[in-house]
Design an enzyme around this catalytic site. Structure first.
Site, PDB file in Angstrom:
ATOM      1  N   GLU A  60     -11.026  -3.273  -3.699  1.00  0.00           N
ATOM      2  CA  GLU A  60     -10.486  -1.919  -3.566  1.00  0.00           C
ATOM      3  C   GLU A  60     -10.594  -1.421  -2.128  1.00  0.00           C
ATOM      4  OE1 GLU A  60      -8.672  -0.332  -5.582  1.00  0.00           O
ATOM      5  OE2 GLU A  60      -8.939  -1.663  -7.289  1.00  0.00           O
TER       6      GLU A  60
ATOM      7  N   THR B 107      -3.450  -1.371   2.720  1.00  0.00           N
ATOM      8  CA  THR B 107      -3.051  -2.757   2.992  1.00  0.00           C
ATOM      9  C   THR B 107      -2.295  -3.328   1.791  1.00  0.00           C
ATOM     10  OG1 THR B 107      -5.038  -2.982   4.330  1.00  0.00           O
ATOM     11  CG2 THR B 107      -3.925  -5.018   3.726  1.00  0.00           C
TER      12      THR B 107
ATOM     13  N   LEU C 201      -7.253  -7.233   9.417  1.00  0.00           N
ATOM     14  CA  LEU C 201      -6.855  -6.335   8.314  1.00  0.00           C
ATOM     15  C   LEU C 201      -6.667  -4.896   8.797  1.00  0.00           C
ATOM     16  CD1 LEU C 201      -8.895  -6.990   5.027  1.00  0.00           C
ATOM     17  CD2 LEU C 201      -6.442  -7.089   5.337  1.00  0.00           C
TER      18      LEU C 201
ATOM     19  N   TYR D 237      -8.127  -0.995  10.205  1.00  0.00           N
ATOM     20  CA  TYR D 237      -8.951   0.058   9.591  1.00  0.00           C
ATOM     21  C   TYR D 237     -10.407  -0.422   9.415  1.00  0.00           C
ATOM     22  CZ  TYR D 237      -4.410   2.019   8.501  1.00  0.00           C
ATOM     23  OH  TYR D 237      -3.146   2.498   8.582  1.00  0.00           O
TER      24      TYR D 237
ATOM     25  N   TYR E 257     -11.641   7.720  -5.465  1.00  0.00           N
ATOM     26  CA  TYR E 257     -10.750   6.635  -5.863  1.00  0.00           C
ATOM     27  C   TYR E 257     -11.529   5.339  -6.104  1.00  0.00           C
ATOM     28  CZ  TYR E 257      -7.687   2.722  -5.660  1.00  0.00           C
ATOM     29  OH  TYR E 257      -7.085   1.543  -5.973  1.00  0.00           O
TER      30      TYR E 257
ATOM     31  N   ASP F 246      -4.218   6.800  -6.177  1.00  0.00           N
ATOM     32  CA  ASP F 246      -3.885   6.319  -4.841  1.00  0.00           C
ATOM     33  C   ASP F 246      -2.404   6.632  -4.621  1.00  0.00           C
ATOM     34  OD1 ASP F 246      -2.521   4.468  -6.355  1.00  0.00           O
ATOM     35  OD2 ASP F 246      -3.339   2.708  -5.355  1.00  0.00           O
TER      36      ASP F 246
ATOM     37  N   CYS G  89      14.115   2.136 -12.704  1.00  0.00           N
ATOM     38  CA  CYS G  89      13.814   2.902 -13.917  1.00  0.00           C
ATOM     39  C   CYS G  89      14.279   2.172 -15.178  1.00  0.00           C
ATOM     40  CB  CYS G  89      14.463   4.285 -13.842  1.00  0.00           C
ATOM     41  SG  CYS G  89      13.907   5.241 -12.433  1.00  0.00           S
TER      42      CYS G  89
HETATM   43  S1  SF4 Z   1      11.395   6.186 -15.032  1.00  0.00           S
HETATM   44 FE1  SF4 Z   1      11.677   5.684 -12.909  1.00  0.00          FE
HETATM   45  S2  SF4 Z   1      10.823   7.383 -11.765  1.00  0.00           S
HETATM   46 FE2  SF4 Z   1      10.083   7.581 -13.848  1.00  0.00          FE
HETATM   47  S3  SF4 Z   1       8.097   6.584 -13.805  1.00  0.00           S
HETATM   48 FE3  SF4 Z   1       9.583   5.056 -14.416  1.00  0.00          FE
HETATM   49  S4  SF4 Z   1      10.232   4.019 -12.538  1.00  0.00           S
HETATM   50 FE4  SF4 Z   1       9.169   5.927 -11.983  1.00  0.00          FE
END
Ligand code: SF4
Length: 359
Positions: free
Chosen positions: A35, A41, A78, A80, A118, A136, A197
């Site tokens: 992590e 990175t 790397l 940082y 995180y 993150d 999506c």
């Molecule tokens: S539908 Fe599209 S915008 Fe919505 S969480 Fe899934 S990939 Fe992301």
């Protein structure tokens, strides 16, 4: 709806998680290392560094008893480097205060140097199966789109909202896999540009998708333009052609602190005088005429450095000379390595071929 989103994410992780070495372990120390390395990175860059690091420092005790130079050398390239020094300090504290065991208690974990909310959440959820959230950049993007949050990234209100959403979502079984599913989704499908999506397991619940706002969200944070600086970096060498030595100094301060660097000076415009001034700071006086090799632009998060590289050889004996054959044993920043390559002291690494992994 939240339960359906949760199930879809865990199911997606079961089927599509990339096989990464730190996903094959529940060792809190190894997860901590991965992590820390993954901050800022790309994951495919992290993998070989992670494998070398845990082979060299297999336990918290091994890391705690290493020298800072050894730890920085293992992070060399790397960037940082502050995170490497904090990881080292954290390991020492785990040995001194917790008997060498990364604490299961969230408050004790967060009290370790360099362990913010995180990193503590990643260790807690993945190694200890505790319902601790993580946010993150990848998770923030997914949550901002999923809930169509209009607040700008980086603001206190947005941070609070994102952590609250992550906290609500992580409650339940397999919190570590849920968190990793969110990160994986952000890295591979819900990407900053061109998110896919049509492949997304939580598209059914996504508010941004329903409103046609996917490309607009999350609202970016306003960035300050980086400060520009012109630097002259000097590669001063001596010794035989087959294994010459180069003059390096250990830097203090926050920028590259603890790493070995070449003599550097902010440009004034007078080439030869600048070279001599940079060397004089390290007690080296030379009448040799320098050779100029051109330069490169090196961009850090807050600085744009226009770097010119000069070399001088041979210099007289000086403290801080490192042989080329021993250079892998000292921590070098990417800037120093590029300057050594520009002057021909080091060869550039062979170009990698093949397909890049997503993210
Ligand atoms: S539908 Fe599209 S915008 Fe919505 S969480 Fe899934 S990939 Fe992301």
């Amino acid at each position: 709806m939240r339960a359906r989103v949760r199930d879809a994410l865990v199911h997606y992780f079961d089927r599509h998680a990339r096989d990464l070495p730190f996903r094959r372990t529940k060792d809190p120390y190894a997860i901590w290392v991965s992590e820390v390395m993954a901050q800022q990175t790309r994951i495919e860059t992290v993998v070989p560094y992670f494998e070398r690091f845990v082979a060299r420092f297999p336990t918290v005790e091994a890391l705690a008893s290493a020298s800072e130079d050894e730890v920085l050398a293992a992070f060399s390239g790397l960037g940082y480097y502050r995170r490497a020094r904090l990881l080292h300090a954290g390991a020492k504290e785990v040995v001194a205060r917790h008997g060498g065991e990364v604490p299961r208690d969230p408050a004790a974990r967060r009290a370790l140097p360099g362990v913010g909310r995180y990193t503590a959440g990643a260790i807690g959820s993945i190694a200890f199966d505790l319902p601790e959230p993580i946010v993150d950049g990848n998770v923030a993007r997914v949550l901002a789109r999923l809930h169509r949050i209009e607040l700008p990234l980086g603001t206190a209100a947005m941070e609070a909202r994102l952590w609250a959403e992550a906290e609500a979502l992580v409650e339940g079984e397999r919190p570590g896999d849920l968190n990793q599913a969110l990160m994986e989704l952000g890295a591979t499908i819900c990407t900053p540009r061109g998110p896919r999506c049509d492949l997304c397991p939580i598209a059914f619940a996504c508010e941004a998708r329903a409103h046609g706002d996917v490309e607009r969200l999350p609202v970016p944070k306003k960035r300050k333009a980086p400060t520009e600086k012109r630097l002259l970096v000097v590669v001063a060498t001596q010794g035989p052609d087959d294994d010459p030595s180069v003059l390096l100094t250990k830097r203090e301060g926050s920028l590259f602190g603890g790493l070995h660097a070449l003599p550097t000076i902010e440009r004034t415009g007078d080439d030869v005088r600048d070279v001599r001034a940079a060397l004089r700071e390290l007690g080296v006086v030379t009448r040799r005429r320098p050779t100029f090799h051109g330069g490169f632009v090196h961009v850090l998060s807050h600085l744009a450095l226009e770097v010119e590289v000069a070399s001088v050889a041979p210099i007289s004996a000086a403290e801080g000379l490192v042989r080329r054959s021993a250079i892998a044993e000292v921590g070098l920043s990417t800037l120093t390595r590029r300057a050594l390559e520009t002057a021909g002291f080091l060869s550039p690494p062979p170009r990698r071929s093949g397909r890049r992994a997503p993210r």
